[in-house]
Every structure is written in C-alpha cells, then in structure tokens.
Scaffold this motif. Structure first.
Motif, PDB file in Angstrom:
ATOM      1  N   LEU A 183      -6.189  -2.754   9.298  1.00 19.88           N
ATOM      2  CA  LEU A 183      -6.672  -2.208   8.025  1.00 19.88           C
ATOM      3  C   LEU A 183      -8.178  -2.377   7.999  1.00 19.88           C
ATOM      4  O   LEU A 183      -8.678  -3.500   8.006  1.00 19.88           O
ATOM      5  CB  LEU A 183      -6.027  -2.945   6.853  1.00 19.88           C
TER       6      LEU A 183
ATOM      7  N   ARG B 153       6.170  -1.150   7.158  1.00 14.35           N
ATOM      8  CA  ARG B 153       6.356  -0.184   8.227  1.00 14.35           C
ATOM      9  C   ARG B 153       6.676  -0.839   9.557  1.00 14.35           C
ATOM     10  O   ARG B 153       7.158  -0.187  10.481  1.00 14.35           O
ATOM     11  CB  ARG B 153       5.093   0.680   8.377  1.00 14.35           C
TER      12      ARG B 153
ATOM     13  N   ALA C 102       2.305  -2.363   2.375  1.00 13.92           N
ATOM     14  CA  ALA C 102       2.830  -1.087   2.878  1.00 13.92           C
ATOM     15  C   ALA C 102       2.808  -1.060   4.401  1.00 13.92           C
ATOM     16  O   ALA C 102       3.773  -0.621   5.045  1.00 13.92           O
ATOM     17  CB  ALA C 102       2.008   0.076   2.322  1.00 13.92           C
ATOM     18  N   LEU C 103       1.719  -1.546   4.995  1.00  9.66           N
ATOM     19  CA  LEU C 103       1.630  -1.584   6.455  1.00  9.66           C
ATOM     20  C   LEU C 103       2.630  -2.562   7.051  1.00  9.66           C
ATOM     21  O   LEU C 103       3.227  -2.299   8.101  1.00  9.66           O
ATOM     22  CB  LEU C 103       0.206  -1.966   6.881  1.00  9.66           C
TER      23      LEU C 103
ATOM     24  N   ALA D 227       0.722   3.688  13.073  1.00  2.01           N
ATOM     25  CA  ALA D 227       0.567   4.713  12.040  1.00  2.01           C
ATOM     26  C   ALA D 227       0.864   6.099  12.585  1.00  2.01           C
ATOM     27  O   ALA D 227       1.448   6.937  11.888  1.00  2.01           O
ATOM     28  CB  ALA D 227      -0.845   4.664  11.464  1.00  2.01           C
TER      29      ALA D 227
ATOM     30  N   ASP E 259      -5.053   1.783  11.277  1.00  2.00           N
ATOM     31  CA  ASP E 259      -3.879   2.335  10.602  1.00  2.00           C
ATOM     32  C   ASP E 259      -4.173   2.785   9.178  1.00  2.00           C
ATOM     33  O   ASP E 259      -3.487   3.641   8.638  1.00  2.00           O
ATOM     34  CB  ASP E 259      -2.759   1.291  10.574  1.00  2.00           C
ATOM     35  N   ASP E 260      -5.169   2.192   8.566  1.00  2.00           N
ATOM     36  CA  ASP E 260      -5.501   2.524   7.189  1.00  2.00           C
ATOM     37  C   ASP E 260      -6.901   1.986   6.914  1.00  2.00           C
ATOM     38  O   ASP E 260      -7.455   1.235   7.724  1.00  2.00           O
ATOM     39  CB  ASP E 260      -4.485   1.897   6.232  1.00  2.00           C
TER      40      ASP E 260
ATOM     41  N   ARG F  31      -1.872  -2.151   0.076  1.00  2.00           N
ATOM     42  CA  ARG F  31      -2.010  -1.496   1.379  1.00  2.00           C
ATOM     43  C   ARG F  31      -1.458  -2.390   2.491  1.00  2.00           C
ATOM     44  O   ARG F  31      -0.803  -1.905   3.422  1.00  2.00           O
ATOM     45  CB  ARG F  31      -3.480  -1.168   1.650  1.00  2.00           C
TER      46      ARG F  31
ATOM     47  N   ARG G 225       2.133   5.697   2.714  1.00  2.06           N
ATOM     48  CA  ARG G 225       1.232   4.684   2.171  1.00  2.06           C
ATOM     49  C   ARG G 225       1.627   4.178   0.795  1.00  2.06           C
ATOM     50  O   ARG G 225       1.069   3.210   0.300  1.00  2.06           O
ATOM     51  CB  ARG G 225      -0.199   5.218   2.141  1.00  2.06           C
TER      52      ARG G 225
END
Length: 243
Positions: free
Chosen positions: A85, A127, A123-124, A169, A105-106, A120, A195
């Motif tokens: 991130l 996943r 969320a990662l 991602a 990834d973000d 965030r 996301r």
C-alpha cells in the motif's frame, strides 16, 4: 531495529516511512485496531527488511531517504507476494501510476486519514484469504479460455502452460473479469468489489492494472481480444477470446 512480532490473529504490517511522527501515529492506530506493526524509516534498508521478514502487508511511503518507494516496490516484487500500500501526495498522478506499474496494490493520498488507511489495509488483507472460500457458493475455482487458465484456489494463471507473473491485485482483477466473462463490468463495480469503496471518478488504478495484465496473458494492448475496453461503460472479458 524493531522486529515484527508474529500474531496469528492479526496482520503483520511493516510501515516504511521516514516521518517519525506519522509513522508512530500510524503504528499506534493499527495496533489499537488489533494489528502488529513495525517501522522502517530508511529506504535503503527497506528492501532487505521486507524480503527477510515477509510481513503480511507493507505500507510504503513514496518519498524516502536512501531509496524511493517506486524503486523499493520494483525491487521486492519478484520475491515478495504480499500487498503493498503506497502513500503518495494527491497531486503526484504520475508517481501513482509508476507505483502501480511497479507492483503496488493500492495507494492512499496524504495527508493520511487513519480510518481510510485502516479500511484499505483490511481490504487488502481480506484479499489474501484463500480464494476457494470466496467461490464456495458457485464451486468454480478454475476457468479456461483457450490457452489461458486462471485458478482462484491456487491464485495462479497459466498461459500455454507457463505461469503468468501477476501481483496480488492484478490476479484479483483478472479473476473478477474472467469470472464475469461476457458481461461488461463498470469501473464503479470493479472498484467497489476489489477495494470496498465507491469509485471517485478519478482513480486510474484499474486502468493501469488492465494495461499491465493484457500483455501478460497474451492480449494485444493495441487491439485487445480478451479484455476489451467498452467506451463509457467499463471492461469486458470476452468468453471465447475472439472478436
């Protein structure tokens, strides 16, 4: 040097940030929300530390002494599969794109809002759960499109029996597109599913990832036949892989 403490019930986060106050506040906030966090303030030391400790997620500042975040991301990606991130200034559109192209990834814009950062990160982290659990209802874990195979349980894809090098991602986006083959997915829908937040109309991360995925799966970026851009609507993964 601070060492990441193993905790089976929470994510192990490495914060690569040279702003000591921001790093300390971020660490405290994450730990207050059940995570284990550590700090690295020197970009020159970050690569070795990420590869040695293999944290569950890296929060990586773009501007660092010793080595910048884009370079760090590029160097660790071949041996680090966890989410990255990136923290970036809102005006650095080019840097955001570069970060995504190098495997981030973000990203979260500074100044960082703690709740947004936590959302965030969560969320990662979600996943990374076994993809088979996400597909339990349908039972579908492997899809084949000609010489392309995508397996959600193994989180891998193969092109002509050769493994496709995808970031976490990129795989999530590819699986979302191909598991909805034949249906146009809007950027809003893709953004929300991947996301967990609403699309702001300006974020370019989905477009960047599509452009990176296409050549990896043998799709012509100039004349794509697998992942098509549907003007003013979104993206379509073609069922047969042909026009």
């Amino acid at each position: 040097m601070e060492t990441i403490v193993e905790n089976a019930d929470s994510g192990r986060i490495l914060i690569v940030e040279d702003d000591e106050r921001l790093a300390a506040l971020t660490k405290e906030y994450l730990e207050n929300n059940g995570m284990s966090a550590a700090i690295e303030g020197d970009g020159a030391k970050a690569v070795a530390r990420i590869l040695e400790e293999q944290p569950d997620l890296v929060v990586l500042d773009l501007m660092l002494p010793g080595e910048d975040g884009v370079s760090i991301c590029r160097r660790v990606r071949p041996e680090y599969s966890g989410p990255i991130l990136m923290l970036t200034a809102r005006t650095d559109d080019l840097d955001e794109v570069l970060g995504l192209e190098m495997g981030a990834d973000d990203y979260v814009a500074k100044p960082v809002r703690p709740r947004v950062l936590l959302a965030r990160i969560r969320a990662l982290m979600r996943r990374r759960l076994p993809a088979v659990e996400k597909t339990e209802e349908t039972g579908v874990i492997r899809l084949t499109f000609g010489n392309l195979v995508v397996d959600s349980a193994m989180r891998e894809a193969w092109l002509e029996n050769q493994s496709v090098d995808l970031t976490s991602a990129e795989f999530d986006l590819l699986w979302l597109l191909c598991s909805n083959a034949g249906r146009v997915l809007s950027r809003e829908e893709i953004f929300e599913k991947l996301r967990g937040i609403e699309y702001d109309g300006q974020d370019r991360s989905i477009d960047v990832r599509v452009s990176r995925i296409r050549p990896k799966i043998g799709d012509d970026p100039m004349h794509p036949r697998l992942i098509k851009t549907v003007r003013s609507k979104g993206y379509l993964f073609v069922k047969t892989g042909t026009d």
